[in-house]
Design a protein around this motif. Structure first.
Motif, PDB file in Angstrom:
ATOM      1  N   GLY A 128       5.824  10.620  29.307  1.00 35.05           N
ATOM      2  CA  GLY A 128       5.669  10.346  27.881  1.00 35.05           C
ATOM      3  C   GLY A 128       4.675  11.300  27.273  1.00 35.05           C
ATOM      4  N   HIS A 129       3.466  11.353  27.843  1.00 39.64           N
ATOM      5  CA  HIS A 129       2.470  12.334  27.410  1.00 39.64           C
ATOM      6  C   HIS A 129       2.854  13.709  27.951  1.00 39.64           C
ATOM      7  CE1 HIS A 129      -1.341  13.777  25.979  1.00 39.64           C
ATOM      8  NE2 HIS A 129      -1.704  14.169  27.187  1.00 39.64           N
ATOM      9  N   THR A 130       3.200  13.768  29.220  1.00 41.89           N
ATOM     10  CA  THR A 130       3.884  14.914  29.829  1.00 41.89           C
ATOM     11  C   THR A 130       4.955  14.349  30.754  1.00 41.89           C
ATOM     12  OG1 THR A 130       2.472  15.050  31.796  1.00 41.89           O
ATOM     13  CG2 THR A 130       1.754  16.301  29.846  1.00 41.89           C
ATOM     14  N   ARG A 131       5.862  15.224  31.209  1.00 37.71           N
ATOM     15  CA  ARG A 131       6.928  14.748  32.097  1.00 37.71           C
ATOM     16  C   ARG A 131       6.383  14.251  33.426  1.00 37.71           C
ATOM     17  NH1 ARG A 131      10.064  18.905  29.629  1.00 37.71           N
ATOM     18  NH2 ARG A 131       9.284  20.449  31.089  1.00 37.71           N
ATOM     19  N   GLY A 132       5.272  14.844  33.864  1.00 35.77           N
ATOM     20  CA  GLY A 132       4.740  14.478  35.170  1.00 35.77           C
ATOM     21  C   GLY A 132       3.472  13.654  35.125  1.00 35.77           C
ATOM     22  N   LEU A 149      -2.767   5.592  28.721  1.00 35.73           N
ATOM     23  CA  LEU A 149      -3.352   4.437  28.038  1.00 35.73           C
ATOM     24  C   LEU A 149      -4.838   4.665  27.811  1.00 35.73           C
ATOM     25  CD1 LEU A 149      -2.932   1.448  27.072  1.00 35.73           C
ATOM     26  CD2 LEU A 149      -3.656   0.769  29.383  1.00 35.73           C
ATOM     27  N   PHE A 150      -5.271   4.456  26.560  1.00 36.59           N
ATOM     28  CA  PHE A 150      -6.683   4.505  26.188  1.00 36.59           C
ATOM     29  C   PHE A 150      -7.108   3.138  25.662  1.00 36.59           C
ATOM     30  CE2 PHE A 150      -5.204   8.883  24.658  1.00 36.59           C
ATOM     31  CZ  PHE A 150      -5.473   9.498  25.867  1.00 36.59           C
ATOM     32  N   ALA A 151      -8.397   2.991  25.430  1.00 29.43           N
ATOM     33  CA  ALA A 151      -8.889   1.799  24.748  1.00 29.43           C
ATOM     34  C   ALA A 151      -8.420   1.837  23.301  1.00 29.43           C
ATOM     35  CB  ALA A 151     -10.410   1.738  24.808  1.00 29.43           C
ATOM     36  N   GLY A 152      -7.457   0.987  22.963  1.00 31.98           N
ATOM     37  CA  GLY A 152      -6.951   0.898  21.603  1.00 31.98           C
ATOM     38  C   GLY A 152      -5.922   1.924  21.213  1.00 31.98           C
ATOM     39  N   ALA A 153      -5.465   2.747  22.138  1.00 28.30           N
ATOM     40  CA  ALA A 153      -4.526   3.812  21.785  1.00 28.30           C
ATOM     41  C   ALA A 153      -3.723   4.213  23.019  1.00 28.30           C
ATOM     42  CB  ALA A 153      -5.273   5.015  21.207  1.00 28.30           C
ATOM     43  N   ILE A 154      -2.838   5.197  22.817  1.00 31.64           N
ATOM     44  CA  ILE A 154      -2.066   5.794  23.899  1.00 31.64           C
ATOM     45  C   ILE A 154      -2.093   7.304  23.721  1.00 31.64           C
ATOM     46  CG2 ILE A 154      -0.542   3.799  24.205  1.00 31.64           C
ATOM     47  CD1 ILE A 154       1.602   5.367  22.615  1.00 31.64           C
ATOM     48  N   GLY A 155      -1.594   8.023  24.705  1.00 31.30           N
ATOM     49  CA  GLY A 155      -1.556   9.470  24.623  1.00 31.30           C
ATOM     50  C   GLY A 155      -0.523   9.976  23.626  1.00 31.30           C
ATOM     51  N   ARG A 156      -0.817  11.143  23.046  1.00 35.29           N
ATOM     52  CA  ARG A 156       0.121  11.744  22.102  1.00 35.29           C
ATOM     53  C   ARG A 156       1.399  12.181  22.822  1.00 35.29           C
ATOM     54  NH1 ARG A 156      -2.747  17.283  20.049  1.00 35.29           N
ATOM     55  NH2 ARG A 156      -0.720  17.491  18.999  1.00 35.29           N
ATOM     56  N   THR A 157       2.480  12.237  22.079  1.00 39.70           N
ATOM     57  CA  THR A 157       3.780  12.572  22.671  1.00 39.70           C
ATOM     58  C   THR A 157       4.443  13.765  22.001  1.00 39.70           C
ATOM     59  OG1 THR A 157       4.927  11.027  21.185  1.00 39.70           O
ATOM     60  CG2 THR A 157       4.175  10.161  23.308  1.00 39.70           C
ATOM     61  N   ARG A 165      10.138   8.532  23.417  1.00 37.46           N
ATOM     62  CA  ARG A 165      11.045   7.597  24.085  1.00 37.46           C
ATOM     63  C   ARG A 165      10.566   7.295  25.504  1.00 37.46           C
ATOM     64  NH1 ARG A 165      17.586   8.494  25.013  1.00 37.46           N
ATOM     65  NH2 ARG A 165      17.937   6.597  26.225  1.00 37.46           N
ATOM     66  N   ASP A 166      10.178   8.358  26.239  1.00 39.79           N
ATOM     67  CA  ASP A 166       9.677   8.136  27.596  1.00 39.79           C
ATOM     68  C   ASP A 166       8.395   7.314  27.575  1.00 39.79           C
ATOM     69  OD1 ASP A 166      11.765   9.583  28.624  1.00 39.79           O
ATOM     70  OD2 ASP A 166      10.587  11.384  29.059  1.00 39.79           O
ATOM     71  N   MET A 167       7.535   7.576  26.595  1.00 35.93           N
ATOM     72  CA  MET A 167       6.292   6.818  26.513  1.00 35.93           C
ATOM     73  C   MET A 167       6.564   5.339  26.271  1.00 35.93           C
ATOM     74  SD  MET A 167       2.986   6.715  26.685  1.00 35.93           S
ATOM     75  CE  MET A 167       2.150   8.274  26.359  1.00 35.93           C
ATOM     76  N   GLN A 168       7.523   5.051  25.411  1.00 37.69           N
ATOM     77  CA  GLN A 168       7.859   3.650  25.154  1.00 37.69           C
ATOM     78  C   GLN A 168       8.342   2.967  26.429  1.00 37.69           C
ATOM     79  OE1 GLN A 168       7.238   2.089  22.452  1.00 37.69           O
ATOM     80  NE2 GLN A 168       8.371   0.177  22.602  1.00 37.69           N
ATOM     81  N   GLU A 169       9.174   3.646  27.194  1.00 40.49           N
ATOM     82  CA  GLU A 169       9.655   3.082  28.455  1.00 40.49           C
ATOM     83  C   GLU A 169       8.513   2.906  29.453  1.00 40.49           C
ATOM     84  OE1 GLU A 169      12.854   5.417  29.952  1.00 40.49           O
ATOM     85  OE2 GLU A 169      14.207   4.949  28.291  1.00 40.49           O
TER      86      GLU A 169
END
Length: 214
Positions: A128-132, A149-157, A165-169
Protein backbone atom coordinates in the motif's frame (compact mmCIF):
# COMPACT_ATOMS: atom_id res chain seq x y z
CA UNK A 1 15.45 13.66 8.22
CA UNK A 2 11.68 13.31 7.71
CA UNK A 3 11.51 12.44 11.45
CA UNK A 4 11.91 8.74 10.70
CA UNK A 5 12.12 6.37 13.66
CA UNK A 6 15.14 4.08 13.71
CA UNK A 7 14.23 1.49 16.32
CA UNK A 8 16.88 -0.48 18.20
CA UNK A 9 15.33 -3.53 19.84
CA UNK A 10 16.95 -5.62 22.55
CA UNK A 11 15.72 -7.74 25.44
CA UNK A 12 18.14 -6.18 27.97
CA UNK A 13 21.28 -4.05 28.23
CA UNK A 14 24.42 -6.02 27.41
CA UNK A 15 22.63 -8.34 24.99
CA UNK A 16 22.04 -8.62 21.28
CA UNK A 17 19.92 -6.18 19.28
CA UNK A 18 18.41 -5.57 15.88
CA UNK A 19 18.32 -2.22 14.12
CA UNK A 20 15.16 -1.26 12.27
CA UNK A 21 15.14 1.29 9.42
CA UNK A 22 18.45 3.17 9.69
CA UNK A 23 17.50 6.27 7.71
CA UNK A 24 18.93 9.60 6.62
CA UNK A 25 21.20 11.43 6.86
CA UNK A 26 23.87 8.92 7.91
CA UNK A 27 22.75 7.74 11.37
CA UNK A 28 25.46 5.12 11.81
CA UNK A 29 27.38 7.17 14.39
CA UNK A 30 24.22 7.74 16.43
CA UNK A 31 23.39 4.04 16.29
CA UNK A 32 26.92 3.23 17.43
CA UNK A 33 26.60 5.59 20.40
CA UNK A 34 23.34 3.94 21.50
CA UNK A 35 24.80 0.45 21.17
CA UNK A 36 27.92 1.44 23.12
CA UNK A 37 25.85 3.13 25.83
CA UNK A 38 23.79 0.00 26.42
CA UNK A 39 26.59 -2.48 25.61
CA UNK A 40 24.57 -4.05 22.80
CA UNK A 41 25.74 -6.34 20.01
CA UNK A 42 23.97 -5.84 16.66
CA UNK A 43 22.92 -9.07 14.94
CA UNK A 44 20.67 -7.85 12.09
CA UNK A 45 19.08 -4.90 10.36
CA UNK A 46 15.43 -5.01 9.35
CA UNK A 47 14.02 -2.75 6.65
CA UNK A 48 10.25 -2.22 6.69
CA UNK A 49 10.22 -0.78 3.15
CA UNK A 50 12.54 0.65 0.55
CA UNK A 51 12.10 4.42 0.91
CA UNK A 52 15.38 6.25 1.47
CA UNK A 53 14.33 7.79 4.76
CA UNK A 54 14.30 4.19 6.07
CA UNK A 55 17.28 2.74 4.17
CA UNK A 56 19.87 5.49 3.65
CA UNK A 57 22.24 4.28 6.38
CA UNK A 58 21.74 0.55 5.96
CA UNK A 59 25.09 -0.04 4.22
CA UNK A 60 27.32 1.64 6.83
CA UNK A 61 25.29 0.08 9.65
CA UNK A 62 24.95 -3.46 8.27
CA UNK A 63 28.41 -3.74 6.73
CA UNK A 64 29.97 -1.85 9.63
CA UNK A 65 28.79 -4.55 12.04
CA UNK A 66 29.00 -7.40 9.51
CA UNK A 67 25.33 -8.30 9.93
CA UNK A 68 22.54 -9.30 7.50
CA UNK A 69 19.82 -7.01 6.20
CA UNK A 70 16.26 -8.31 5.87
CA UNK A 71 13.83 -6.74 3.38
CA UNK A 72 10.80 -7.92 1.39
CA UNK A 73 11.63 -9.27 -2.06
CA UNK A 74 9.34 -6.69 -3.72
CA UNK A 75 11.35 -3.77 -2.28
CA UNK A 76 14.86 -5.16 -2.57
CA UNK A 77 15.46 -3.39 -5.89
CA UNK A 78 14.91 -0.06 -4.14
CA UNK A 79 18.18 -0.53 -2.24
CA UNK A 80 19.98 -0.03 -5.57
CA UNK A 81 17.35 2.12 -7.28
CA UNK A 82 15.54 4.25 -4.66
CA UNK A 83 14.42 6.67 -7.36
CA UNK A 84 11.84 4.08 -8.44
CA UNK A 85 9.73 4.80 -5.35
CA UNK A 86 10.10 8.55 -4.88
CA UNK A 87 8.29 11.58 -6.23
CA UNK A 88 9.63 14.04 -8.78
CA UNK A 89 10.63 16.58 -6.14
CA UNK A 90 13.15 14.12 -4.71
CA UNK A 91 14.67 12.87 -7.97
CA UNK A 92 17.03 15.83 -8.45
CA UNK A 93 18.62 15.09 -5.08
CA UNK A 94 19.05 11.41 -5.91
CA UNK A 95 20.57 11.96 -9.34
CA UNK A 96 24.02 12.76 -7.91
CA UNK A 97 24.12 9.71 -5.64
CA UNK A 98 25.20 6.15 -6.26
CA UNK A 99 23.65 3.38 -4.19
CA UNK A 100 24.84 -0.13 -3.36
CA UNK A 101 23.34 -3.00 -1.39
CA UNK A 102 24.69 -4.20 1.91
CA UNK A 103 26.95 -7.23 1.56
CA UNK A 104 24.39 -9.65 3.01
CA UNK A 105 20.78 -9.06 1.93
CA UNK A 106 18.12 -11.65 2.76
CA UNK A 107 14.69 -11.48 1.20
CA UNK A 108 11.54 -12.04 3.21
CA UNK A 109 8.01 -12.95 2.20
CA UNK A 110 4.73 -12.95 4.08
CA UNK A 111 4.75 -15.21 7.10
CA UNK A 112 8.52 -15.60 7.32
CA UNK A 113 9.71 -16.01 10.91
CA UNK A 114 13.06 -14.92 12.31
CA UNK A 115 14.31 -16.18 15.66
CA UNK A 116 16.53 -13.46 17.12
CA UNK A 117 17.24 -12.06 20.60
CA UNK A 118 15.26 -14.94 22.06
CA UNK A 119 12.22 -13.47 20.29
CA UNK A 120 10.17 -14.44 17.26
CA UNK A 121 9.81 -11.81 14.52
CA UNK A 122 7.01 -12.64 12.06
CA UNK A 123 6.91 -10.77 8.75
CA UNK A 124 3.53 -9.48 7.55
CA UNK A 125 3.49 -8.37 3.91
CA UNK A 126 1.49 -5.13 3.96
CA UNK A 127 1.49 -3.43 0.54
CA UNK A 128 0.00 0.00 0.00
CA UNK A 129 2.74 2.43 1.00
CA UNK A 130 5.12 0.44 -1.21
CA UNK A 131 4.66 -2.94 -2.90
CA UNK A 132 7.06 -4.58 -0.48
CA UNK A 133 6.07 -2.92 2.78
CA UNK A 134 6.42 -5.16 5.81
CA UNK A 135 5.16 -5.11 9.36
CA UNK A 136 6.58 -7.41 12.03
CA UNK A 137 5.06 -8.85 15.16
CA UNK A 138 7.62 -9.42 17.91
CA UNK A 139 6.51 -12.35 20.04
CA UNK A 140 2.97 -11.45 21.12
CA UNK A 141 3.89 -8.01 22.43
CA UNK A 142 4.97 -5.53 19.75
CA UNK A 143 4.11 -4.59 16.18
CA UNK A 144 6.78 -2.87 14.09
CA UNK A 145 4.43 -1.12 11.66
CA UNK A 146 6.82 0.82 9.39
CA UNK A 147 4.89 3.33 7.31
CA UNK A 148 1.71 1.25 7.23
CA UNK A 149 0.21 2.47 10.50
CA UNK A 150 0.94 5.60 12.54
CA UNK A 151 -0.65 7.11 15.62
CA UNK A 152 -3.81 8.60 14.12
CA UNK A 153 -2.80 8.11 10.49
CA UNK A 154 -1.51 5.72 7.83
CA UNK A 155 1.24 5.88 5.25
CA UNK A 156 0.80 7.83 2.03
CA UNK A 157 -0.10 5.87 -1.09
CA UNK A 158 0.57 8.41 -3.85
CA UNK A 159 4.26 7.68 -4.48
CA UNK A 160 5.47 5.21 -7.13
CA UNK A 161 4.71 1.61 -6.05
CA UNK A 162 2.08 2.87 -3.60
CA UNK A 163 -1.57 1.87 -3.96
CA UNK A 164 -4.64 3.14 -2.11
CA UNK A 165 -6.48 -0.06 -2.99
CA UNK A 166 -3.67 -2.23 -1.61
CA UNK A 167 -3.52 -0.10 1.52
CA UNK A 168 -7.23 -0.55 2.12
CA UNK A 169 -6.85 -4.32 1.83
CA UNK A 170 -3.88 -4.21 4.18
CA UNK A 171 -5.83 -2.25 6.79
CA UNK A 172 -8.76 -4.66 6.63
CA UNK A 173 -6.91 -7.96 6.38
CA UNK A 174 -3.56 -7.30 8.07
CA UNK A 175 -4.11 -4.53 10.66
CA UNK A 176 -7.69 -4.90 11.90
CA UNK A 177 -7.08 -8.60 12.48
CA UNK A 178 -4.26 -7.92 14.97
CA UNK A 179 -4.88 -8.22 18.73
CA UNK A 180 -5.60 -5.03 20.65
CA UNK A 181 -2.81 -5.41 23.20
CA UNK A 182 0.04 -5.04 20.71
CA UNK A 183 2.25 -2.00 21.26
CA UNK A 184 2.86 -0.32 17.87
CA UNK A 185 6.28 1.05 16.90
CA UNK A 186 5.65 3.11 13.73
CA UNK A 187 8.03 4.47 11.12
CA UNK A 188 7.24 8.05 12.14
CA UNK A 189 5.77 9.65 15.23
CA UNK A 190 5.01 8.31 18.70
CA UNK A 191 4.33 4.71 19.63
CA UNK A 192 0.74 3.66 20.11
CA UNK A 193 -1.33 0.46 20.40
CA UNK A 194 -3.70 -1.47 18.18
CA UNK A 195 -6.49 -0.92 20.73
CA UNK A 196 -6.02 2.86 20.66
CA UNK A 197 -5.82 3.02 16.87
CA UNK A 198 -8.85 0.80 16.43
CA UNK A 199 -10.89 3.28 18.50
CA UNK A 200 -9.42 6.59 17.31
CA UNK A 201 -7.63 6.26 13.97
CA UNK A 202 -10.05 7.58 11.30
CA UNK A 203 -8.56 5.36 8.60
CA UNK A 204 -9.04 2.21 10.65
CA UNK A 205 -12.52 3.27 11.71
CA UNK A 206 -13.46 3.83 8.07
CA UNK A 207 -11.91 0.53 6.97
CA UNK A 208 -13.79 -1.30 9.73
CA UNK A 209 -17.11 0.25 8.69
CA UNK A 210 -16.61 -0.60 5.02
CA UNK A 211 -15.53 -4.16 5.74
CA UNK A 212 -17.86 -4.94 8.62
CA UNK A 213 -14.89 -5.66 10.90
CA UNK A 214 -14.66 -4.20 14.41
Amino acid sequence: MFATNCWIIADAPGGECIIVDPGMPDVSDTVSMVLNEHKLKAVATIITHGHLDHTFSVVPVADGYGIPTYIHSEDRALLLHPERAHGAEFLATLSAMNFVEPSDVRELRHGAELEMLGMKFRAIHSPGHTRGSLMFTVDDEVLISGDVLFAGAIGRTDLPSGSARDMQETLVNKVLTLPDHLRVLPGHGPDTSIAHERKTNPYLIDAAKKSGRR
